[in-house]
Write an enzyme that holds these catalytic residues in place. Structure first.
Site, PDB file in Angstrom:
ATOM      1  N   ARG A 180      92.646  -9.224 -58.732  1.00  0.00           N
ATOM      2  CA  ARG A 180      93.139  -8.622 -60.072  1.00  0.00           C
ATOM      3  C   ARG A 180      91.837  -8.900 -61.295  1.00  0.00           C
ATOM      4  NH1 ARG A 180      98.562  -7.664 -62.059  1.00  0.00           N
ATOM      5  NH2 ARG A 180      98.625  -7.638 -60.315  1.00  0.00           N
ATOM      6  N   LEU A 181      91.962  -7.861 -61.695  1.00  0.00           N
ATOM      7  CA  LEU A 181      90.913  -7.713 -62.633  1.00  0.00           C
ATOM      8  C   LEU A 181      90.982  -9.238 -64.156  1.00  0.00           C
ATOM      9  CD1 LEU A 181      89.092  -5.699 -64.474  1.00  0.00           C
ATOM     10  CD2 LEU A 181      91.074  -5.456 -65.956  1.00  0.00           C
ATOM     11  N   HIS A 182      89.433  -9.296 -63.714  1.00  0.00           N
ATOM     12  CA  HIS A 182      90.091 -10.635 -64.605  1.00  0.00           C
ATOM     13  C   HIS A 182      88.507 -10.566 -65.878  1.00  0.00           C
ATOM     14  CE1 HIS A 182      88.239 -11.850 -60.572  1.00  0.00           C
ATOM     15  NE2 HIS A 182      87.040 -12.483 -61.179  1.00  0.00           N
ATOM     16  N   LEU A 183      89.007 -11.152 -66.811  1.00  0.00           N
ATOM     17  CA  LEU A 183      87.952 -11.277 -68.365  1.00  0.00           C
ATOM     18  C   LEU A 183      87.591 -12.758 -67.777  1.00  0.00           C
ATOM     19  CD1 LEU A 183      86.722  -9.604 -70.122  1.00  0.00           C
ATOM     20  CD2 LEU A 183      88.743  -9.743 -71.252  1.00  0.00           C
TER      21      LEU A 183
END
Ligand code: AMP
Ligand code: ZN
Length: 178
Positions: A95-98
């Site tokens: 899951r994309l995470h910033l």
């Protein structure tokens, strides 16, 4: 491997959210590498930076708004300029995470040279640079494996002055007094 899905598992629990919007949620990093360390995740099922293209730029801007907001509500009094916001070039969890992380890097969880270098070399891609690259190339490409290895084993350098410590222990003591 199940550990890769830890973020997806935890983001399903509203009690793990610090703030949320119709586009994403913000959670505290479970193993913070600084005094303040948050992760902004989209609700959309985007596995990682390698699945993004230009069409995702508006969504990224929504995630950035959540990054700004979490600093206001959770890190009261800490200026926005004291944070670095960006993506790991070689993420390990799904899951994309910033990452929204304070630049002090004072934390008992900062335990290895790799922890340091993945936030303080080109392995950490600042948000603006990331978006510019996505705009230009319509994708974000994986760095060559050899470059990743080189960056991870790069000599340690303080992020706030010219100090070149002999060890992570020296660097941690130095950071504490900054
Ligand atoms: P990376 O995939 O390298 O961008 O980093 C993943 C980040 O997620 C690291 O900073 C970890 O400390 C953090 N982390 C790992 N598991 C969890 C979890 N279950 N909840 C929140 N943060 C986590
Ligand atoms: Zn220094």
């Amino acid at each position: 491997m199940s550990w890769q899905y830890g973020l997806i598992k935890d983001m399903k629990k509203p009690e793990c959210w610090i703030i949320s919007s119709e586009f994403g949620v913000v959670m505290a990093d479970k193993y913070p590498k600084a005094k303040h360390h948050y992760l902004v995740l989209p609700l959309a099922d985007i596995p990682s930076v390698f699945y993004l293209d230009r069409c995702h730029l508006p969504l990224l801007n929504e995630l950035y708004l959540l990054a700004r907001k979490v600093v206001q509500v959770a890190a009261k009094g800490v200026p926005w300029e004291d944070f670095q916001v960006g993506f790991h070039a070689e993420p390990s969890l799904q899951r994309l995470h910033l990452h929204v992380i304070s630049k002090d890097f004072v934390s008992p969880r900062m335990k290895t040279k790799k922890h340091w270098n993945c936030h303080n070399t080109e392995l950490f891609v600042p948000f603006d640079k990331f978006c510019a690259q996505l705009e230009k190339d319509d994708c974000f490409s994986r760095l060559p494996k050899s470059l990743v290895e080189n960056l991870l084993s790069k000599p340690l350098m303080c992020n706030q002055c010219d100090f070149a410590p002999d060890s992570l222990l020296d660097l941690k003591a130095h950071l504490y007094y900054h």
